[in-house]
Write a protein that holds these residues in place. Structure first.
Motif, short mmCIF file in Angstrom:
data_model
loop_
_atom_site.label_atom_id
_atom_site.label_comp_id
_atom_site.label_asym_id
_atom_site.label_seq_id
_atom_site.Cartn_x
_atom_site.Cartn_y
_atom_site.Cartn_z
N GLN A 1 4.11 5.96 -6.35
CA GLN A 1 4.33 5.21 -5.48
C GLN A 1 5.82 4.63 -5.35
OE1 GLN A 1 1.86 1.53 -6.02
NE2 GLN A 1 -0.09 3.01 -6.22
N TYR B 1 6.27 9.30 2.37
CA TYR B 1 5.05 9.28 2.18
C TYR B 1 4.20 9.81 3.43
CZ TYR B 1 -0.08 8.37 1.60
OH TYR B 1 -1.43 8.68 1.34
N PHE B 2 3.35 10.75 3.22
CA PHE B 2 2.61 11.12 4.69
C PHE B 2 1.42 11.49 4.12
CE2 PHE B 2 5.17 14.70 2.47
CZ PHE B 2 4.10 15.60 2.17
N LYS B 3 0.56 11.56 5.06
CA LYS B 3 -0.95 12.04 4.78
C LYS B 3 -0.98 13.27 4.14
CE LYS B 3 -5.51 11.90 6.66
NZ LYS B 3 -6.56 11.04 6.76
N GLY B 4 -1.70 13.42 2.91
CA GLY B 4 -1.81 14.49 2.15
C GLY B 4 -0.90 15.01 1.25
N LYS B 5 0.10 14.03 0.98
CA LYS B 5 1.28 14.14 -0.03
C LYS B 5 0.59 14.42 -1.42
CE LYS B 5 5.36 11.93 -1.59
NZ LYS B 5 5.26 11.88 -3.09
N THR B 6 1.19 15.15 -2.25
CA THR B 6 0.72 15.30 -3.51
C THR B 6 1.90 15.13 -4.53
OG1 THR B 6 1.15 17.61 -3.55
CG2 THR B 6 -1.16 16.89 -2.97
N ASP C 1 -3.15 13.82 -5.91
CA ASP C 1 -2.99 13.05 -4.72
C ASP C 1 -1.86 11.95 -4.93
OD1 ASP C 1 -4.68 14.78 -3.23
OD2 ASP C 1 -6.39 13.63 -3.77
#
Length: 169
Positions: free
Chosen positions: A133, A138-143, A168
């Motif tokens: 964190q 950050y974006f949706k689907g970030k790994t 994830d």
């Protein structure tokens, strides 16, 4: 007489070779297999160990030695299996990585992983991490790329293994 001497010599060489082979196998350093959720994880055994961890995982990303990086769900259990020759002691460290294999953060954020042991196997869970964190992106689907440094000590022999997984964020 000559045939008997040659036969005795051959038997001595065969016996000596067998004894040397047995002792070589007994002193063989432990080899490691890692699985997570029944999937085998590629590992590298490092021949040369860098002084710091900044570039420790670079070989896993280089063309000649690149390893497959599996996606692993948070909460899955990792199994480290040393077969019939477990080390005397192991340590496991988790290090977050850049896409080129360099350490993402400083040495202060390297996490020592707690594990359990049953016979020759060691177990730990891939857990959520506060380190994940820290990124401002950050974006949706970030790994995240997580590198694991496994140090195995057997007598005076030190082996370092590395593996990399994607989780994830």
């Amino acid at each position: 007489m000559k045939k008997t001497s040659v036969l005795i010599l051959v038997i001595l060489f065969i016996t000596a070779g067998t004894i040397i082979g047995i002792f070589a196998r007994l002193r063989k350093p432990p080899e490691l297999t890692i699985t997570i959720d029944h999937a085998k994880i590629d590992i590298l055994k490092l021949q040369e160990i860098p002084d710091d961890n900044k570039y420790l995982f670079k070989p896993a990303f280089e063309k000649e030695t690149a390893i497959k990086i599996n996606h692993v769900e948070i909460g899955k259990k990792a199994t480290l299996d040393f077969g019939n020759s477990p080390p005397d002691k192991i340590t496991i460290q988790e290090i977050f990585l850049k896409t080129n294999g360099e350490m993402l953060y400083t040495e202060n954020l390297i996490k020592d992983i707690t594990f359990t042991q049953k016979k020759n196997k060691y177990f730990f869970a891939v857990e959520k991490s506060i380190v994940s964190q820290l990124s401002s992106v950050y974006f949706k689907g970030k790994t995240d790329l997580r590198g694991y440094k496994i140090t195995a000590l057997t007598g005076k022999d030190k082996r370092v293994y590395i593996c990399v997984i994607r989780t994830d964020a």
